[in-house]
Design a protein around this motif. Structure first.
Motif, PDB file in Angstrom:
ATOM      1  N   THR A  54       0.705  -1.278  -0.061  1.00  0.00           N
ATOM      2  CA  THR A  54      -0.051   0.100   0.017  1.00  0.00           C
ATOM      3  C   THR A  54       0.853   1.314   0.083  1.00  0.00           C
ATOM      4  O   THR A  54       2.047   1.375   1.025  1.00  0.00           O
ATOM      5  CB  THR A  54      -0.945  -0.024   1.332  1.00  0.00           C
ATOM      6  OG1 THR A  54      -1.660  -1.097   1.344  1.00  0.00           O
ATOM      7  CG2 THR A  54      -1.735   1.268   1.163  1.00  0.00           C
ATOM      8  N   ASN A  88       0.851   4.605   0.836  1.00  0.00           N
ATOM      9  CA  ASN A  88       0.226   5.455   1.525  1.00  0.00           C
ATOM     10  C   ASN A  88       0.788   7.045   1.413  1.00  0.00           C
ATOM     11  O   ASN A  88       0.052   8.028   1.991  1.00  0.00           O
ATOM     12  CB  ASN A  88       0.263   5.200   3.052  1.00  0.00           C
ATOM     13  CG  ASN A  88      -0.650   4.169   3.664  1.00  0.00           C
ATOM     14  OD1 ASN A  88      -1.627   4.031   2.920  1.00  0.00           O
ATOM     15  ND2 ASN A  88       0.028   3.135   4.097  1.00  0.00           N
ATOM     16  N   ARG A  97       0.023  11.013  -3.478  1.00  0.00           N
ATOM     17  CA  ARG A  97      -0.935  11.843  -3.278  1.00  0.00           C
ATOM     18  C   ARG A  97      -1.630  12.145  -4.937  1.00  0.00           C
ATOM     19  O   ARG A  97      -2.526  12.676  -5.177  1.00  0.00           O
ATOM     20  CB  ARG A  97      -0.632  13.239  -2.840  1.00  0.00           C
ATOM     21  CG  ARG A  97      -0.186  13.053  -1.407  1.00  0.00           C
ATOM     22  CD  ARG A  97      -1.564  12.609  -0.477  1.00  0.00           C
ATOM     23  NE  ARG A  97      -0.948  12.672   0.790  1.00  0.00           N
ATOM     24  CZ  ARG A  97      -0.895  11.496   1.484  1.00  0.00           C
ATOM     25  NH1 ARG A  97      -0.668  10.322   0.911  1.00  0.00           N
ATOM     26  NH2 ARG A  97      -0.633  11.405   2.929  1.00  0.00           N
ATOM     27  N   ILE A 120      -6.011   1.357  -7.958  1.00  0.00           N
ATOM     28  CA  ILE A 120      -6.333   2.606  -7.202  1.00  0.00           C
ATOM     29  C   ILE A 120      -6.656   2.149  -5.650  1.00  0.00           C
ATOM     30  O   ILE A 120      -6.554   3.072  -4.716  1.00  0.00           O
ATOM     31  CB  ILE A 120      -7.920   3.565  -7.547  1.00  0.00           C
ATOM     32  CG1 ILE A 120      -9.029   2.464  -7.469  1.00  0.00           C
ATOM     33  CG2 ILE A 120      -7.608   4.148  -8.866  1.00  0.00           C
ATOM     34  CD1 ILE A 120     -10.186   3.081  -7.587  1.00  0.00           C
ATOM     35  N   TYR A 160      -3.326   2.949  -3.687  1.00  0.00           N
ATOM     36  CA  TYR A 160      -3.133   4.183  -3.301  1.00  0.00           C
ATOM     37  C   TYR A 160      -4.178   4.660  -2.448  1.00  0.00           C
ATOM     38  O   TYR A 160      -4.886   5.526  -3.314  1.00  0.00           O
ATOM     39  CB  TYR A 160      -2.529   4.920  -4.767  1.00  0.00           C
ATOM     40  CG  TYR A 160      -1.769   4.227  -5.701  1.00  0.00           C
ATOM     41  CD1 TYR A 160      -0.514   3.930  -5.074  1.00  0.00           C
ATOM     42  CD2 TYR A 160      -2.045   3.563  -6.825  1.00  0.00           C
ATOM     43  CE1 TYR A 160       0.368   3.235  -6.067  1.00  0.00           C
ATOM     44  CE2 TYR A 160      -1.004   2.914  -7.644  1.00  0.00           C
ATOM     45  CZ  TYR A 160       0.028   2.786  -7.310  1.00  0.00           C
ATOM     46  OH  TYR A 160       1.003   2.061  -7.997  1.00  0.00           O
ATOM     47  N   PRO A 161      -4.608   4.143  -1.511  1.00  0.00           N
ATOM     48  CA  PRO A 161      -5.779   4.740  -0.908  1.00  0.00           C
ATOM     49  C   PRO A 161      -5.889   6.451  -0.627  1.00  0.00           C
ATOM     50  O   PRO A 161      -6.798   6.918   0.010  1.00  0.00           O
ATOM     51  CB  PRO A 161      -5.754   3.991   0.383  1.00  0.00           C
ATOM     52  CG  PRO A 161      -4.237   3.589   0.846  1.00  0.00           C
ATOM     53  CD  PRO A 161      -3.563   3.564  -0.658  1.00  0.00           C
ATOM     54  N   GLN A 162      -4.696   7.016  -0.352  1.00  0.00           N
ATOM     55  CA  GLN A 162      -4.787   8.404   0.037  1.00  0.00           C
ATOM     56  C   GLN A 162      -4.557   9.363  -0.991  1.00  0.00           C
ATOM     57  O   GLN A 162      -4.355  10.769  -0.648  1.00  0.00           O
ATOM     58  CB  GLN A 162      -3.429   8.714   1.009  1.00  0.00           C
ATOM     59  CG  GLN A 162      -3.409   7.709   2.088  1.00  0.00           C
ATOM     60  CD  GLN A 162      -4.597   7.852   2.967  1.00  0.00           C
ATOM     61  OE1 GLN A 162      -5.228   9.062   3.273  1.00  0.00           O
ATOM     62  NE2 GLN A 162      -5.224   6.715   3.568  1.00  0.00           N
ATOM     63  N   ILE A 163      -4.635   9.084  -2.167  1.00  0.00           N
ATOM     64  CA  ILE A 163      -4.370  10.033  -3.505  1.00  0.00           C
ATOM     65  C   ILE A 163      -5.471  11.275  -3.306  1.00  0.00           C
ATOM     66  O   ILE A 163      -6.825  10.950  -3.064  1.00  0.00           O
ATOM     67  CB  ILE A 163      -4.555   9.508  -4.730  1.00  0.00           C
ATOM     68  CG1 ILE A 163      -5.607   8.337  -5.080  1.00  0.00           C
ATOM     69  CG2 ILE A 163      -3.207   8.679  -4.974  1.00  0.00           C
ATOM     70  CD1 ILE A 163      -5.762   8.094  -6.651  1.00  0.00           C
ATOM     71  N   ASN A 164      -5.198  12.359  -3.728  1.00  0.00           N
ATOM     72  CA  ASN A 164      -6.262  13.471  -3.863  1.00  0.00           C
ATOM     73  C   ASN A 164      -6.395  13.865  -5.196  1.00  0.00           C
ATOM     74  O   ASN A 164      -7.254  14.684  -5.535  1.00  0.00           O
ATOM     75  CB  ASN A 164      -5.763  14.594  -2.906  1.00  0.00           C
ATOM     76  CG  ASN A 164      -4.540  14.936  -3.089  1.00  0.00           C
ATOM     77  OD1 ASN A 164      -4.044  15.117  -4.046  1.00  0.00           O
ATOM     78  ND2 ASN A 164      -3.661  15.423  -1.740  1.00  0.00           N
ATOM     79  N   SER A 194     -10.221   7.058  -3.274  1.00  0.00           N
ATOM     80  CA  SER A 194      -9.737   7.637  -1.988  1.00  0.00           C
ATOM     81  C   SER A 194     -10.775   8.377  -1.426  1.00  0.00           C
ATOM     82  O   SER A 194     -11.361   9.247  -2.308  1.00  0.00           O
ATOM     83  CB  SER A 194      -8.511   8.219  -2.385  1.00  0.00           C
ATOM     84  OG  SER A 194      -8.040   9.349  -1.275  1.00  0.00           O
ATOM     85  N   ASN A 217     -10.063  11.112   0.226  1.00  0.00           N
ATOM     86  CA  ASN A 217      -9.618  12.425   0.145  1.00  0.00           C
ATOM     87  C   ASN A 217      -9.538  12.908  -1.463  1.00  0.00           C
ATOM     88  O   ASN A 217      -8.900  13.888  -1.555  1.00  0.00           O
ATOM     89  CB  ASN A 217      -7.913  12.314   0.509  1.00  0.00           C
ATOM     90  CG  ASN A 217      -8.083  11.823   1.981  1.00  0.00           C
ATOM     91  OD1 ASN A 217      -8.844  12.259   2.849  1.00  0.00           O
ATOM     92  ND2 ASN A 217      -6.991  10.781   2.427  1.00  0.00           N
ATOM     93  N   LEU A 218     -10.041  12.337  -2.207  1.00  0.00           N
ATOM     94  CA  LEU A 218     -10.000  12.567  -3.789  1.00  0.00           C
ATOM     95  C   LEU A 218     -10.572  13.933  -3.998  1.00  0.00           C
ATOM     96  O   LEU A 218     -11.844  14.238  -3.687  1.00  0.00           O
ATOM     97  CB  LEU A 218     -10.576  11.578  -4.567  1.00  0.00           C
ATOM     98  CG  LEU A 218     -10.264  11.670  -6.300  1.00  0.00           C
ATOM     99  CD1 LEU A 218      -8.862  11.441  -6.311  1.00  0.00           C
ATOM    100  CD2 LEU A 218     -11.303  10.688  -6.917  1.00  0.00           C
TER     101      LEU A 218
END
Length: 965
Positions: free
Chosen positions: A760, A762, A765, A783, A786-790, A808, A810-811
């Motif tokens: 993962t 983390n 971004r 995807i 990459y769980p924290q990508i914005n 995510s 935070n997208l």
């Protein structure tokens, strides 16, 4: 500036002693001794800079010598370390034999390097003794006084007083109205305890504040008034006493004596409770630092009261420290008409007699000359760029010139006059740079190189903050403390934001994450920057975009050169060759070489350049697109000090494998059209690796041999432009510090798109996944890794759109290109809680209808729909898109009517309609059938809404497909 240069060298030497101890065998003692001597020397440099500003030529020469010798020391030590490392890293039988053969030579090298370091240390001692030889017995200024005479004089000239009435104020009507309302309107009465006027120097902050302070409505609202001009050497008790005196309309002698005799605690208490009990307005003019406010604030109520503070400062952070809920107002630069009005008003107030009045004088001369002088005046005003201070300076200078010839002479060198005033003149006609220079003089030592580096950009440039950060890091100007939890990139960003806070640059674009993406520097501030950079021999900017300008000789011992060529100069070959001849005659002390928009050289001129400038830390070569010049020589591997290498546009042949020698490289940017050797893994310091695609719509065209090995790049934060079929999967999974990834998924890679995620990422971004082949990709496994990508950009055919919970949380930005989705994407995307920007481009959706439901897209601010050819209907329910501010619809030729639901979106302020049918445009214009849906939108822009549609329909008809609107 010398303090900054030497401080960075001291810091770097400390890093070398700590981290490279194994490679300093034989010379470590000399290095530590030299570092100690520089630390002792650095204690004098801050005061030396003050003497230089006062015009002391002896100290200036001494400072230059200290700066140069510190750089020489750093170069000698780094070169030695890198040579030792390269020898110890060599492998194989032949290398071992060569190693034994060189043992005796190494002893000689160590002796030579040690002797060189001792020579430099001896020179430092000599420079110290030279202080007395130069006749400088006392370098330090008096205790408690850290400003030079020059700064003091400028502050005295700039000191403002409350009683002065300015009747010729121009361009501030709306500003005055807004500020007066904040101070007097009942609903604003307790909302803002502090109201701040912030902006760059010369913008008229004090003038604006004075007009507000003297405004009749303000005078009737408050009972007591006090004006305090603050300097950096602020004596707190004197300021408090002055405010108390101001509150007393006619203080008696006894009352004044009572205040004078008060202790600090008594002053604070009396002033505090006076403001609590009465309606007081205090104007604090020109506060420079947050620490100054920190010392003053004890005397001002922090809770809600009827009293207010009006504050002026160049530094926005001062306003924020004064009151987090305060109001910050930034005055604007004047437009053309306002500038001319101020010029006329101010010119009539200069001069010692009536003949000095420009307007009066113009009345008496003949009409032809009067017309010519007015034209010249307007032309010269352009160079003031709407800055009131500059306009006033120009007015004062012209007020003493009474002939067309004098005005024409001044027009030829107007920028020099505006910035420097009248040379060798102690009168009132001071230039703008003497005032703007105060902001530079007051910069902390580590910010001065950051500011001077802006001189490498042409005027009116939009300066990309990230690119500048990487360059400053490569130069070694960013210091990262051991205890800091931030990355060095974050520290660089923080330092640049300090320039914004000090109003030395203006923000151009903000990122969606709240960070600054780009900024600009005012032309007059840039002129100051260029002048300081030249005086400090920091950087030389050579602008060859003017064809008539001769090639400027490079100054001796300059350390940085930036050259910009004309985009349209067809006869440039000779100038390019001349340029490289000049560079080859330049001192070999060059640390940075930037060449922009040059034709790729044809005569192998890069090789001698690379042979000469072996101390380069930054090399940027931007060749003109579409022109293939010489190949990059293998001599590039000699630049062992290089931290940043950027080559944009075409070059011949392969990238030489010698780039593997660049062990200090932190940022590498290469064109994708060349084969890259599999040596990137050797660059253990690499943090950012970019492969540029020269033509945005062309397939990736880069090769790495069998694999792109990345086993040692644990610090890598950016990987852009790489295909998955060249990635070693095991190496890739170790790049857990990646923050930005742009990859192309290949059909036969068999890894990224099919394998379940085993690691993962983390830290990531920003993710871009693309594919130029006509294959379907399952994007879900990607995807999920990459769980924290914005920020997410998908440029490929997709099996289906992932469920909203798989994205995510935070997208904030999503871009879809060529995804060919058959199902309406809106029901899924409208559930993303933080999404603020959505771009649906180029056949990303191939259905006929889209629906945005009630409550959908709660945070979306920008929606762009472009080239969705099959879209016929779009429905927006009431309550959907409740935060939308920008809507762009482009080249959706079957789309007939905007949705009725747009009339409910009261936040919508801007619409851009491009490449749509004429009827679509007419329906949205006033009187059209759909005008009621968008009448509340303040900005509606239509581009190419006639000819594009007709051309498309003509082509489709010829192809046998008749499309009806």
């Amino acid at each position: 500036m010398a303090e900054a240069a030497v401080s960075f060298v001291i810091e770097r030497l400390g890093e070398l002693v700590l981290n490279e101890a194994n490679f300093l065998c034989g010379v470590r003692g000399q290095v530590v001794d030299a570092q100690t001597k520089l630390q002792w020397m650095c204690a004098f440099l801050k005061d030396a800079d003050a003497h230089v500003r006062d015009g002391d030529e002896r100290v200036r020469l001494w400072v230059v010598q200290v700066r140069d010798i510190s750089h020489d020391l750093e170069d000698v030590i780094e070169t030695y370390i890198l040579r030792v490392i390269s020898k110890k890293n060599s492998r194989g039988v032949i290398s071992v034999l060569k190693r034994y053969a060189c043992i005796l030579k190494e002893g000689i090298v160590v002796h030579k390097v040690g002797s060189e370091i001792e020579r430099i240390s001896s020179s430092i001692v000599t420079l110290t003794s030279n202080l007395q030889a130069y006749g400088i017995r006392e370098l330090r200024v008096k205790e408690g006084d850290t400003s030079s005479r020059h700064i003091k004089e400028q502050r005295e000239l700039r000191r403002a007083y409350s009683h002065i009435v300015e009747n010729d104020v121009v361009g501030f009507d709306q500003d005055i109205k807004e500020l007066v309302a904040l101070l007097t309107t009942k609903e604003n009465h307790r909302s803002h305890r502090v109201i701040s006027v912030c902006g760059m120097c010369g913008l008229g902050k004090t003038t604006l504040a004075r007009k507000v302070y003297q405004h009749p409505q303000v005078r009737s609202r408050f009972d007591c008034f006090a004006w305090a001009s603050i300097s950096q050497q602020c004596v707190v008790q004197d300021v408090w006493k002055g405010i108390l005196f101001g509150f007393m309309t006619s203080p008696t002698r006894a009352g004044r004596q009572e205040i004078e005799s008060m202790s600090e605690s008594e002053l604070v208490k009396k002033l505090y409770y006076f403001q609590k009990q009465r309606k007081c307005l205090v104007l604090l003019d020109d506060i420079w630092t947050t620490s100054t406010w920190g010392r003053l604030k004890a005397a001002f109520p922090q809770e809600e009261t009827d009293s207010k503070i009006l504050l002026t400062s160049r530094v926005k952070n001062v306003a924020l420290h004064a009151d987090q809920n305060g109001f910050i107002h930034e005055p604007h630069c004047l437009n053309e008409n306002e500038s001319w009005e101020l010029f006329q008003n101010k010119s009539s107030r200069f001069g010692e007699d009536q003949t000095s009045n420009i307007l009066r004088y113009l009345y008496y001369i003949n009409s032809k000359d009067r017309e010519r002088m007015e034209v010249l005046g307007r032309v010269m005003l352009i160079h003031c760029f709407g800055l009131p201070l500059a306009i006033i300076v120009l007015s004062g200078l012209l007020s003493t010139m009474h002939t067309v010839h004098e005005w024409e002479e001044m027009n030829e060198n107007v920028m020099r006059y505006i910035t420097k005033g009248r040379e060798h003149d102690d009168s009132k006609y001071h230039g703008v740079s003497s005032v703007l220079g105060l902001s530079y003089d007051e910069l902390l030592f580590y910010l001065k190189p950051c500011f001077l580096y802006l001189s490498r950009y042409p005027e009116d440039s939009e300066i990309q903050v990230k690119e500048l950060c990487l360059t400053l890091i490569a130069e070694g100007f960013i210091l990262l403390r051991e205890s800091s939890m931030k990355t060095i990139e974050d520290v660089a960003y923080d330092w640049l934001t300090e320039l914004v806070e000090r109003s030395m640059v203006q923000v151009e674009n903000w990122g969606l994450n709240g960070r600054i993406k780009s900024f600009r520097i005012h032309d007059l501030m840039r002129d100051l920057c260029l002048s300081k950079a030249q005086d400090e021999r920091f950087l030389q900017f050579i602008d060859l975009r003017n064809r008539e300008q001769p090639l400027e000789a490079v100054s001796s011992n300059v350390r940085r050169v930036a050259i910009y060529f004309d985009h349209d100069d067809e006869d440039e070959d000779d100038r390019v060759d001349d340029f490289f001849c000049f560079v080859n005659n330049t001192s070999d002390s060059l640390r940075c070489l930037i060449v922009d928009n040059v034709y790729p050289p044809k005569n192998q001129v890069l090789r001698p350049v690379l042979d000469r400038f072996l101390k380069l830390r930054v090399l940027k070569l931007s060749f003109r697109y579409g022109n293939v010049g010489e190949k990059l020589p293998k001599e590039i591997g000699k630049l062992i000090h290089l931290r940043l290498l950027s080559i944009e546009s075409c070059i011949k042949g392969e990238i030489p494998s010698s780039i593997g020698n660049l062990r200090c490289l932190q940022t590498l940017k290469l064109p994708r059209n060349r084969k890259v050797p599999n040596v990137v893994w050797k660059l253990e310091q690499l943090r950012h690796f970019y492969l540029y695609n020269m033509y945005a719509n062309n397939p990736y065209d880069v090769a790495f041999g069998k694999w792109l090995r990345l086993p040692n790049l644990r610090n890598l934060q950016t990987l852009a432009g790489v295909q998955t079929n060249y990635l070693d999967w095991n190496d890739f999974l170790q790049l857990t510090n990646l923050k930005k990834l742009k990859i192309e998924v290949e059909k036969d890679s068999g890894r990224i798109d099919h394998s379940p995620p085993t690691v993962t990422f983390n830290s990531l971004r920003h993710l871009q996944v693309s594919n130029d082949e006509d294959i379907m990709i399952n994007i879900v496994p990607i995807i999920l890794s990459y769980p924290q990508i914005n920020k997410l950009k998908l440029w490929l055919r997709m099996v289906k759109l992932p469920e909203h919970k798989q994205f995510s949380p935070n997208l904030i930005k999503l871009v879809l290109v060529h995804t060919y989705l058959k199902d309406d994407p809106m029901p899924i995307l409208e559930k993303l809680p933080k999404l603020r920007v959505l771009c649906i481009y180029d056949s990303s959706f191939v259905g006929n209808e889209m629906v945005c439901s009630n409550g959908g897209f709660p945070q979306l601010e920008s929606l762009q729909i472009k080239y969705i050819i099959d879209l016929k209907e779009w429905k927006v329910e009431e309550g959907a898109l409740s935060n939308l501010r920008l809507l762009r619809i482009s080249n959706c030729w079957r789309f007939r009517r905007v949705p009725d639901g747009l009339r409910y979106i009261t936040t919508l302020k801007e619409m851009k309609i491009e490449g749509m049918p004429r009827e679509f445009k007419e329906n949205l214009e006033e009187g059209g059938e759909d005008f009621y849906k968008v009448r509340h939108v303040s900005s509606r822009v239509f581009l190419n809404c006639d000819e594009v549609w007709e051309e498309y329909r003509r082509k489709r008809t010829v192809a046998g497909e008749m499309i009806a609107y």
